[in-house]
Design a protein around this motif. Structure first.
Motif, PDB file in Angstrom:
ATOM      1  N   THR A   1       0.861  -1.178   0.000  1.00 30.01           N
ATOM      2  CA  THR A   1       0.000   0.000   0.000  1.00 30.01           C
ATOM      3  C   THR A   1       0.903   1.236   0.000  1.00 30.01           C
ATOM      4  O   THR A   1       2.034   1.169   0.478  1.00 30.01           O
ATOM      5  CB  THR A   1      -0.920   0.107   1.237  1.00 30.01           C
ATOM      6  N   TYR A   2       0.400   2.331  -0.517  1.00 33.14           N
ATOM      7  CA  TYR A   2       1.161   3.579  -0.474  1.00 33.14           C
ATOM      8  C   TYR A   2       0.875   4.262   0.858  1.00 33.14           C
ATOM      9  O   TYR A   2      -0.283   4.476   1.218  1.00 33.14           O
ATOM     10  CB  TYR A   2       0.775   4.476  -1.653  1.00 33.14           C
TER      11      TYR A   2
ATOM     12  N   TRP B   1       7.116   4.558  -7.111  1.00 31.62           N
ATOM     13  CA  TRP B   1       7.605   5.740  -7.858  1.00 31.62           C
ATOM     14  C   TRP B   1       6.443   6.492  -8.485  1.00 31.62           C
ATOM     15  O   TRP B   1       6.417   7.721  -8.506  1.00 31.62           O
ATOM     16  CB  TRP B   1       8.609   5.314  -8.928  1.00 31.62           C
ATOM     17  N   VAL B   2       5.476   5.763  -9.019  1.00 32.61           N
ATOM     18  CA  VAL B   2       4.311   6.419  -9.627  1.00 32.61           C
ATOM     19  C   VAL B   2       3.498   7.153  -8.556  1.00 32.61           C
ATOM     20  O   VAL B   2       2.998   8.256  -8.781  1.00 32.61           O
ATOM     21  CB  VAL B   2       3.443   5.388 -10.381  1.00 32.61           C
ATOM     22  N   ASN B   3       3.392   6.551  -7.380  1.00 31.80           N
ATOM     23  CA  ASN B   3       2.535   7.118  -6.331  1.00 31.80           C
ATOM     24  C   ASN B   3       3.116   8.344  -5.636  1.00 31.80           C
ATOM     25  O   ASN B   3       2.370   9.176  -5.122  1.00 31.80           O
ATOM     26  CB  ASN B   3       2.214   6.045  -5.290  1.00 31.80           C
TER      27      ASN B   3
ATOM     28  N   SER C   1      -7.315   4.713 -10.857  1.00 30.63           N
ATOM     29  CA  SER C   1      -7.752   5.912 -10.131  1.00 30.63           C
ATOM     30  C   SER C   1      -8.422   5.576  -8.808  1.00 30.63           C
ATOM     31  O   SER C   1      -8.259   6.275  -7.827  1.00 30.63           O
ATOM     32  CB  SER C   1      -8.703   6.735 -10.993  1.00 30.63           C
ATOM     33  N   GLU C   2      -9.219   4.522  -8.784  1.00 26.28           N
ATOM     34  CA  GLU C   2      -9.810   4.138  -7.500  1.00 26.28           C
ATOM     35  C   GLU C   2     -10.079   2.644  -7.471  1.00 26.28           C
ATOM     36  O   GLU C   2      -9.987   1.961  -8.482  1.00 26.28           O
ATOM     37  CB  GLU C   2     -11.095   4.913  -7.235  1.00 26.28           C
TER      38      GLU C   2
ATOM     39  N   PRO D   1      -5.419   0.894  -5.396  1.00 27.50           N
ATOM     40  CA  PRO D   1      -5.485   2.149  -6.152  1.00 27.50           C
ATOM     41  C   PRO D   1      -4.092   2.746  -6.373  1.00 27.50           C
ATOM     42  O   PRO D   1      -3.183   2.474  -5.613  1.00 27.50           O
ATOM     43  CB  PRO D   1      -6.330   3.056  -5.246  1.00 27.50           C
ATOM     44  N   GLY D   2      -3.974   3.557  -7.439  1.00 32.69           N
ATOM     45  CA  GLY D   2      -2.701   4.229  -7.720  1.00 32.69           C
ATOM     46  C   GLY D   2      -1.899   3.493  -8.778  1.00 32.69           C
ATOM     47  O   GLY D   2      -2.444   2.773  -9.622  1.00 32.69           O
TER      48      GLY D   2
END
Ligand code: BES
Ligand code: MN
Ligand code: ZN
Length: 500
Positions: free
Chosen positions: A144-145, A191-193, A472-473, A481-482
């Motif tokens: 998880t982020y 990295w994207v998040n 997106s969600e 998500p993300g």
């Protein structure tokens, strides 16, 4: 920016005493679910504690064989059994990956505030392919982020994963491979998040360097001065609108005895506002994901190195931030790409292909056998294929077959799109060698036709991941998500097949 924290994964032939949550499978039908994979001693103890058979208990809590659907049973000594749907047929590796991801996410939601759950997976990991997929899904399901917050950092919900296998070295090795791939996918996701005010070309390049440390990878970073000296007109133009200037990162993994040389190129736009052709707010909001291609190629390269695959990989991540300002490049500007070809810029929001052109042109000097580029390149590809399927466009149909097979093995959706014979004429320019975009209709195809101008006669495939790079969600299977880490698994599987 620390690397994402992921639980360690080990294999065992029986359920360790400390396991808090044991994941088992459900097949059959919703009316008559069958529990599969539960070790006999656990089944016996659970049945005794519940005073009913496992099948009856599963039915009572609504256990459903739909892939990834979950239900919980309280077993003996406070241990919980988490039942996860595996479908009605014999599960494929892809089903196992998604189911184990969904199950570990559900297990995490059973954690108390101090976290630290020990999770066991009793899903049929008898074949290496199955063990790899379960390991991948389990680790990715626990990713998880972490929000950036003044509050104390929460303890990871899942502290450790144990994969039950029938034993056997090959199966354990496959689980380790799965863990290596999953760690790379999670690295790309993270990295994207990370928000774009924190991850910009300079910091992204630093992160890339850090990621390659302790791996058999040599790293080179070209900063804005080196890019100017080298004539990287695409990166300089696109990145020139931001005070955070562009970078070109190069990874080289060159094991002894490698027969094949793969070049990977990734689009690393750390934020795509559209530039002077500015995007409307709604479509700009998720544009921190526009470096997902670069994240994927960097992450995958380390996985290939960690797996010691006997294949040479040279990777380029072309990093820039696309912003409007008085130093931004303009529509109608003519740019000189690395190597000398000139481009009429049709639209400053078609920036990805310009930074890729520099990297592709440069990569030819490495004399690759195959070139794969990965990019969140066009909204048109999302319109064509939806948000879950990436597009592949190429000048070599044999390579497309190999890439499609790799995507299949990795459980990623990929579909070939054509580069029409008429595309070249659409890119004709009156003021330069080529124009950066052709028509809005079929935009993914003309973007690929443009990139093709920079690969010479080399065998090349372009993966447009604009759809699947970012969720997106909601969550599904092993994806939350993300950032999704799209293409990492495919690239590693492709390297595996080209290493043979
Ligand atoms: N980064 C975008 C493409 C994109 C769209 C990625 C949606 C992820 C989700 C890219 O740079 C872009 O803006 N492409 C334009 C190209 C056009 C101006 C020729 C597009 O697709 O509209
Ligand atoms: Mn754009
Ligand atoms: Zn973009």
């Amino acid at each position: 920016m620390p690397a994402p924290i992921l639980p360690p994964l080990t294999t065992a032939s029986s359920v360790p005493a400390r396991v808090d949550v044991l994941i088992v499978g459900v097949t059959g039908t919703k009316d008559a679910p069958t529990v599969v994979g539960c070790p006999p001693e656990v089944e016996k103890a659970t049945a005794k504690a519940l005073g009913s058979s496992l099948a009856e208990a599963a039915r009572a809590v609504g256990a459903d064989p739909a892939v990834g659907s979950t239900a919980v049973l309280l077993g003996a000594k406070g241990r919980r059994l988490l039942l996860v749907g595996l479908g009605e047929d014999v599960p494929t590796p892809d089903v196992l990956r998604r189911a184990s991801g969904a199950a570990v996410r559900a297990a995490g939601s059973l954690a108390t505030a101090d976290g630290g759950l020990q999770v066991g997976l009793a899903l049929d990991a008898t074949e290496p392919e199955a063990a790899q997929a379960i390991a991948e899904g389990a680790i990715l399901g626990s990713y998880t982020y972490q929000p950036i917050s003044s509050a104390e950092v929460a303890a990871p919900k899942v502290a450790a994963l144990t994969l039950l296998t029938g034993g056997g070295k090959q199966v354990a090795a496959a689980a380790t491979t799965g863990a290596t791939v999953a760690r790379a996918v999670a690295r790309a996701r993270e990295w994207v998040n990370v928000p774009p005010n924190l991850l910009y070309p300079e910091t992204f390049a630093d992160e890339a360097r850090e990621w390659a440390r302790d791996a058999k990878i040599t790293v080179d970073v070209l900063d804005e001065k080196a890019l100017a000296k080298g004539g990287y007109g695409g990166l300089l133009a696109v990145g020139g609108g931001s005070s955070r200037l562009p970078r070109l990162v190069r990874f080289s993994y060159a094991p002894r005895g490698a027969k094949t040389h793969i070049v990977l190129v990734g689009k690393g736009i750390t934020f795509d506002s559209g530039g002077l052709n500015i995007k409307p707010g709604d479509s700009m909001y998720t544009m921190k994901c526009d470096m997902a291609g670069a994240a994927a190629v960097l992450a995958a390269t380390r996985a290939v190195a960690d797996l010691n695959l006997p294949v040479k990989v040279t990777t380029y991540a072309a990093m820039a931030e696309n912003l409007p300002s008085d130093t931004a490049y303009r529509p109608s500007d003519v740019l000189t790409i690395y190597g000398g070809k000139t481009v009429e810029n049709a639209n400053s929001d078609a920036e990805g292909r310009l930074v890729l052109a520099d990297a592709l042109a440069r990569s030819l000097e490495d004399k690759p056998d195959v070139i794969i580029d990965v990019a969140t390149l066009t909204g048109a590809c999302v319109v064509a294929l939806g948000e879950e399927t990436a597009g592949v466009l190429s000048n070599d149909d044999d390579l497309v077959e190999q890439v499609l097979a790799a995507a299949d093995a990795a459980g990623e959706l990929l579909w070939q799109l054509p580069i029409p014979a008429t595309a070249k004429a659409k890119l004709a320019s009156k003021v330069a060698d080529v124009k950066s975009s052709g028509s809005r209709m079929g935009g993914a195809l003309f973007a690929a036709a443009f990139l093709r101008e920079f690969v010479g006669e080399h065998s090349w495939a372009h993966l447009d991941i604009a759809g699947p790079a970012f969720r997106s969600e909601g969550a599904d299977g092993h994806q939350g998500p993300g950032g999704t880490g799209a293409a990492v698994g495919t690239l590693v599987a492709l390297a595996q097949s080209l290493a043979k």
